[in-house]
Design an enzyme around this catalytic site. Sequence first.
Site, PDB file in Angstrom:
ATOM      1  N   GLY A  12      14.298  25.840   0.860  1.00  0.00           N
ATOM      2  CA  GLY A  12      13.238  27.036   1.168  1.00  0.00           C
ATOM      3  C   GLY A  12      12.150  27.309   0.188  1.00  0.00           C
ATOM      4  O   GLY A  12      12.029  27.653  -0.509  1.00  0.00           O
ATOM      5  N   SER A  13      11.583  26.226   0.317  1.00  0.00           N
ATOM      6  CA  SER A  13      10.123  25.684  -0.999  1.00  0.00           C
ATOM      7  C   SER A  13       9.243  26.916  -0.026  1.00  0.00           C
ATOM      8  O   SER A  13       7.937  27.315  -0.849  1.00  0.00           O
ATOM      9  CB  SER A  13       9.711  24.594  -0.600  1.00  0.00           C
ATOM     10  OG  SER A  13       9.316  23.833   0.323  1.00  0.00           O
ATOM     11  N   ASN A  14       8.993  26.983   1.776  1.00  0.00           N
ATOM     12  CA  ASN A  14       8.002  28.276   2.410  1.00  0.00           C
ATOM     13  C   ASN A  14       8.761  29.320   1.812  1.00  0.00           C
ATOM     14  O   ASN A  14       7.841  30.334   1.136  1.00  0.00           O
ATOM     15  CB  ASN A  14       8.514  27.849   3.735  1.00  0.00           C
ATOM     16  CG  ASN A  14       7.566  26.911   3.891  1.00  0.00           C
ATOM     17  OD1 ASN A  14       6.629  26.861   4.278  1.00  0.00           O
ATOM     18  ND2 ASN A  14       7.756  26.103   4.424  1.00  0.00           N
ATOM     19  N   MET A  92      17.483  26.080  11.468  1.00  0.00           N
ATOM     20  CA  MET A  92      17.238  25.440  12.340  1.00  0.00           C
ATOM     21  C   MET A  92      18.361  25.759  13.132  1.00  0.00           C
ATOM     22  O   MET A  92      19.093  25.574  13.555  1.00  0.00           O
ATOM     23  CB  MET A  92      17.779  23.958  11.156  1.00  0.00           C
ATOM     24  CG  MET A  92      16.922  23.583  10.563  1.00  0.00           C
ATOM     25  SD  MET A  92      15.653  22.845  11.099  1.00  0.00           S
ATOM     26  CE  MET A  92      14.450  22.274  10.140  1.00  0.00           C
ATOM     27  N   ARG A  93      18.525  26.951  13.530  1.00  0.00           N
ATOM     28  CA  ARG A  93      19.224  27.066  14.596  1.00  0.00           C
ATOM     29  C   ARG A  93      18.500  27.711  15.963  1.00  0.00           C
ATOM     30  O   ARG A  93      17.281  28.753  15.442  1.00  0.00           O
ATOM     31  CB  ARG A  93      20.628  28.127  14.767  1.00  0.00           C
ATOM     32  CG  ARG A  93      21.761  27.354  13.098  1.00  0.00           C
ATOM     33  CD  ARG A  93      22.438  28.971  13.447  1.00  0.00           C
ATOM     34  NE  ARG A  93      22.775  27.510  12.592  1.00  0.00           N
ATOM     35  CZ  ARG A  93      24.052  26.979  12.643  1.00  0.00           C
ATOM     36  NH1 ARG A  93      24.893  26.664  14.046  1.00  0.00           N
ATOM     37  NH2 ARG A  93      25.030  26.022  11.825  1.00  0.00           N
ATOM     38  N   ASN A 109       7.893  31.514  13.072  1.00  0.00           N
ATOM     39  CA  ASN A 109       8.303  30.018  12.792  1.00  0.00           C
ATOM     40  C   ASN A 109       6.940  29.624  12.193  1.00  0.00           C
ATOM     41  O   ASN A 109       6.274  29.047  12.764  1.00  0.00           O
ATOM     42  CB  ASN A 109       8.715  29.574  13.734  1.00  0.00           C
ATOM     43  CG  ASN A 109       9.636  28.120  13.208  1.00  0.00           C
ATOM     44  OD1 ASN A 109       9.773  28.192  12.390  1.00  0.00           O
ATOM     45  ND2 ASN A 109       9.053  27.295  14.021  1.00  0.00           N
ATOM     46  N   HIS A 111       6.242  25.161  11.485  1.00  0.00           N
ATOM     47  CA  HIS A 111       6.760  24.070  12.504  1.00  0.00           C
ATOM     48  C   HIS A 111       5.542  22.956  11.519  1.00  0.00           C
ATOM     49  O   HIS A 111       4.762  22.860  11.094  1.00  0.00           O
ATOM     50  CB  HIS A 111       6.286  23.900  13.963  1.00  0.00           C
ATOM     51  CG  HIS A 111       7.659  22.877  14.574  1.00  0.00           C
ATOM     52  ND1 HIS A 111       8.722  22.248  14.262  1.00  0.00           N
ATOM     53  CD2 HIS A 111       6.046  21.501  14.721  1.00  0.00           C
ATOM     54  CE1 HIS A 111       8.380  21.134  15.031  1.00  0.00           C
ATOM     55  NE2 HIS A 111       7.727  20.479  15.276  1.00  0.00           N
TER      56      HIS A 111
HETATM   57  C1  GAR Z   1       9.590  22.792   6.922  1.00  0.00           C
HETATM   58  O1  GAR Z   1       8.973  21.454   6.836  1.00  0.00           O
HETATM   59  C2  GAR Z   1       9.938  23.514   8.173  1.00  0.00           C
HETATM   60  O2  GAR Z   1       8.387  23.373   8.840  1.00  0.00           O
HETATM   61  C3  GAR Z   1      10.862  23.284   8.903  1.00  0.00           C
HETATM   62  O3  GAR Z   1      11.848  22.563   7.844  1.00  0.00           O
HETATM   63  C4  GAR Z   1      11.429  22.545   6.683  1.00  0.00           C
HETATM   64  C5  GAR Z   1      11.657  23.432   5.485  1.00  0.00           C
HETATM   65  O4  GAR Z   1      11.655  23.557   4.383  1.00  0.00           O
HETATM   66  N1  GAR Z   1      10.991  23.248  10.145  1.00  0.00           N
HETATM   67  C6  GAR Z   1      11.586  22.976  11.253  1.00  0.00           C
HETATM   68  O5  GAR Z   1      11.764  21.872  11.182  1.00  0.00           O
HETATM   69  C7  GAR Z   1      11.131  23.581  12.471  1.00  0.00           C
HETATM   70  N2  GAR Z   1      11.253  22.786  13.368  1.00  0.00           N
HETATM   71  P1  GAR Z   1      11.957  24.536   2.861  1.00  0.00           P
HETATM   72  O6  GAR Z   1      13.615  24.687   2.965  1.00  0.00           O
HETATM   73  O7  GAR Z   1      11.706  23.878   2.119  1.00  0.00           O
HETATM   74  O8  GAR Z   1      11.249  25.622   3.110  1.00  0.00           O
END
Ligand code: GAR
Length: 205
Positions: A12-14, A92-93, A109, A111
Site C-alpha cells: 500500500g505504498s501507493n 492483483m485481481r 490502475n 503499473h
Molecule cells: C506497485 O509497484 C504497483 O505498480 C504494482 O504493485 C505494486 C504495489 O505496491 N502493480 C502491479 O504490478 C499491477 N499489475 P504498493 O502496494 O506498495 O502500492
Amino acid sequence: MIVLGVLASGNGSNLQAIIDNIKSGKLDAKLGCIISDNPDAFALKRAKESGVPAYYINPGSHKTYLETERELEYMKCLQEHKVELICLAGFMRILHSDFLRTFKDRIINIHPALLPSFPGLHAQRQAFEYGAKITGATVHFIDEGVDTGPIIIQRAVEVDDNDTAEKLAQRILKVEHQIYSEAIQLFAEGRLKKTGRKVEITNSD
Ligand code: GAR
C-alpha cells in the site's frame, strides 16, 4: 471534492502516497474507503491509521479474479461509500465486465512499466531481465484486458548498468507515487478526455 475508493492487495505504498498528497493539499480528493482481498495487507493498516474506512472482503477461492458473489460485495461497498473514482493500487485481481460496466471509465490502475511493454506480474523484473535500457510507470484506465486500457500518464525511468531488479523497482515506485496522484488530480478536475484509446489532457480553465 472527488471521492476515491482504493483497492489494494499488499504493502500500500501507493495508497500512502495518495493519503499524504491529500493531507498536504496536492490532491483535492477524499478517500471514501479502502478494500483489500488480503486480510494481512499492510494497506489496511495504513488506511485505518489515517481514519479511512478499511475492509477486507473475501475474494473467493480463485487466485486471479474475484468470484461473482464477492465482486457484488466489492461493488456494494464502493457504492455505499459514494465512490466516484476507483484506484487500483497493487490490486492483483482481474475485474469482470459487470464491475467494469458499473464503474465505466471510472477505474484506473498504476503499473510499474511503460505499457504496452511488460504487462502482468513482476513488470520491473521483466524489464530488468529483458535488458531494457528504459522502463518506467504507467497510469491507465481499466478495460477488459490485463494492463491494456487507455494510457493517462507515463514516466520513464532509466536502467543503470549497476542496477539490480530491486533497486530499479524502488526507483520506479517513487515515480509511481508521483504520477498516480497527478492522474487522479487530472481526473478530479475533469481534464481527461478519452476518445477510443487516446486520452487527451485538456487545459485547466
Ligand atoms: C506497485 O509497484 C504497483 O505498480 C504494482 O504493485 C505494486 C504495489 O505496491 N502493480 C502491479 O504490478 C499491477 N499489475 P504498493 O502496494 O506498495 O502500492
